[in-house]
Design a protein around this motif. Structure first.
Motif, PDB file in Angstrom:
ATOM      1  N   SER A   1      33.824  36.656  50.992  1.00  0.00           N
ATOM      2  CA  SER A   1      35.018  36.843  50.160  1.00  0.00           C
ATOM      3  C   SER A   1      36.117  37.582  50.920  1.00  0.00           C
ATOM      4  O   SER A   1      37.290  37.189  50.891  1.00  0.00           O
TER       5      SER A   1
ATOM      6  N   ILE B   1      39.884  36.404  51.869  1.00  0.00           N
ATOM      7  CA  ILE B   1      41.015  37.053  51.204  1.00  0.00           C
ATOM      8  C   ILE B   1      41.970  37.670  52.214  1.00  0.00           C
ATOM      9  O   ILE B   1      43.199  37.576  52.051  1.00  0.00           O
TER      10      ILE B   1
ATOM     11  N   GLY C   1      47.570  39.231  37.990  1.00  0.00           N
ATOM     12  CA  GLY C   1      46.188  39.270  38.453  1.00  0.00           C
ATOM     13  C   GLY C   1      45.589  40.649  38.441  1.00  0.00           C
ATOM     14  O   GLY C   1      44.365  40.801  38.433  1.00  0.00           O
TER      15      GLY C   1
ATOM     16  N   THR D   1      37.399  30.733  34.095  1.00  0.00           N
ATOM     17  CA  THR D   1      36.904  30.603  35.468  1.00  0.00           C
ATOM     18  C   THR D   1      35.604  29.813  35.510  1.00  0.00           C
ATOM     19  O   THR D   1      35.414  28.932  36.364  1.00  0.00           O
TER      20      THR D   1
ATOM     21  N   LEU E   1      34.514  31.726  45.512  1.00  0.00           N
ATOM     22  CA  LEU E   1      35.802  31.160  45.120  1.00  0.00           C
ATOM     23  C   LEU E   1      36.403  31.932  43.957  1.00  0.00           C
ATOM     24  O   LEU E   1      37.632  32.147  43.899  1.00  0.00           O
ATOM     25  N   ALA E   2      35.579  32.376  43.008  1.00  0.00           N
ATOM     26  CA  ALA E   2      36.080  33.184  41.899  1.00  0.00           C
ATOM     27  C   ALA E   2      36.610  34.524  42.385  1.00  0.00           C
ATOM     28  O   ALA E   2      37.606  35.037  41.855  1.00  0.00           O
TER      29      ALA E   2
ATOM     30  N   VAL F   1      37.939  35.055  45.390  1.00  0.00           N
ATOM     31  CA  VAL F   1      39.185  34.801  46.119  1.00  0.00           C
ATOM     32  C   VAL F   1      40.329  34.526  45.151  1.00  0.00           C
ATOM     33  O   VAL F   1      41.459  34.993  45.343  1.00  0.00           O
ATOM     34  N   GLY F   2      40.062  33.777  44.093  1.00  0.00           N
ATOM     35  CA  GLY F   2      41.127  33.422  43.167  1.00  0.00           C
ATOM     36  C   GLY F   2      41.400  34.449  42.100  1.00  0.00           C
ATOM     37  O   GLY F   2      42.301  34.255  41.275  1.00  0.00           O
TER      38      GLY F   2
ATOM     39  N   LEU G   1      42.804  38.927  45.429  1.00  0.00           N
ATOM     40  CA  LEU G   1      43.888  38.411  46.277  1.00  0.00           C
ATOM     41  C   LEU G   1      45.215  39.058  45.912  1.00  0.00           C
ATOM     42  O   LEU G   1      46.039  39.341  46.791  1.00  0.00           O
ATOM     43  N   SER G   2      45.442  39.312  44.640  1.00  0.00           N
ATOM     44  CA  SER G   2      46.680  39.977  44.220  1.00  0.00           C
ATOM     45  C   SER G   2      46.783  41.370  44.824  1.00  0.00           C
ATOM     46  O   SER G   2      47.854  41.790  45.286  1.00  0.00           O
TER      47      SER G   2
END
Length: 301
Positions: A105, A109, A138, A150, A168-169, A171-172, A176-177
């Motif tokens: 992750s 990121i 976010g 999600t 993936l969860a 990262v999204g 990331l914010s």
């Protein structure tokens, strides 16, 4: 000859002079003591769980039940050996799954957040403010609100109950914010002349970002790495619902499975908790200099 005598005004009926103000030394002493007591209580509230975990990891079950706050006398290593020799291998599997999830992750990121922040720093100020306002959602929206959508998206992609879906969860999500906010604030301190000089020399955008910007972002990268690693490592909700208890577990869901429904072996549980905290503490100690440098640099922007 009439002698005129001047009459002095009498002080009858006059308000008495206010008393002299009390010295402020005593007030400052009491204020300092109250601050000291408040700081001590706040420190005790944060340190007490750590103290209980450490001392109870080296005590027997009877010693823990009798007096959890007492130091181990004599200390024992049976809790750690029992935790490592469990038939379900909850320590080995949990630590491995957590380490793989955190590393994958964070490795995704960091370049995404740094590259997007660098691209965003070269856009107009109004557009940059709008994009950062969107990214702030976010961080403000609770993760539990976004958990069900999600999972539905991961189900459509056939990534539910898989570790790529969990990564993936991460990262999204809001991670990331956070990275974008840290990198965007740090990039404001980098002079634009550096990028302009590299552009004049013929360097492309990708080369400027990788060879010039990323080395300058090392303190910010250390800060992002520590924060995200701790958050993902301690995350319980995403692994519990995205992976599911039957597919596998991270170290946090493994701790949850260690608690019995009717009875709990506290000695072994504290041993598992102690081993689960070794890796995050070691990682923080290894990166603490860069972490402090990143916070100090970000505070002066």
């Amino acid at each position: 000859m009439i002698a005129s005598t001047s009459q002095r005004p009498t002080t009858t009926g006059r308000a008495a002079k206010p008393p002299a103000p009390a010295p402020r030394t005593r007030r400052r002493v009491w204020t300092s003591r109250s601050y000291l007591v408040a700081a001590g209580l706040l420190t005790l509230a944060f340190v007490s769980p750590i103290y209980l975990t450490i001392v109870n990891a080296f005590k027997t079950q009877d010693q823990i039940v009798k007096n959890p706050a007492a130091p181990p006398a004599p200390p024992t290593l049976h809790n750690l050996t029992d935790a490592l020799s469990r038939p379900d291998r909850i320590i080995q599997i949990g630590l491995t799954n957590s380490a793989v999830t955190v590393i994958a992750s964070v490795l995704l990121i960091i370049p995404l957040g740094a590259a997007f922040s660098f691209w965003l720093s070269r856009r107009p100020a109004r557009f940059r403010r709008i994009v950062l306002a969107c990214f702030s959602a976010g961080l403000m929206i609770p993760p539990a609100v976004l958990l069900l959508p999600t999972i539905r998206i991961l189900t459509l992609l056939h990534l539910d109950h898989t570790y790529p879906g969990l990564i993936l969860a991460n990262v999204g999500g809001g991670y990331l914010s956070f990275a974008v906010f840290v990198y965007s604030g740090f990039l404001r301190s980098i002079p634009a002349e550096i990028v302009e000089a590299a552009t004049v020399d013929g360097a492309g955008t990708l080369r400027i970002w990788w060879t010039i910007i990323m080395p300058l972002l090392r303190p910010a990268t250390a800060t992002v790495t520590i924060f995200l690693s701790l958050w993902i490592w301690n995350d319980f909700m995403n692994p519990q619902f995205i992976l599911g208890p039957l597919h596998g577990q991270t170290i946090t869901t493994g701790l949850y499975l260690s608690v019995g429904q009717y009875s709990t072996n506290y000695a072994q549980l504290f041993g598992v908790m102690f081993l689960a905290a070794v890796i995050p503490v070691a990682g923080y100690l290894a990166l603490q200099k860069q972490f402090i440098a990143g916070l100090t640099s970000g505070a002066t922007k």
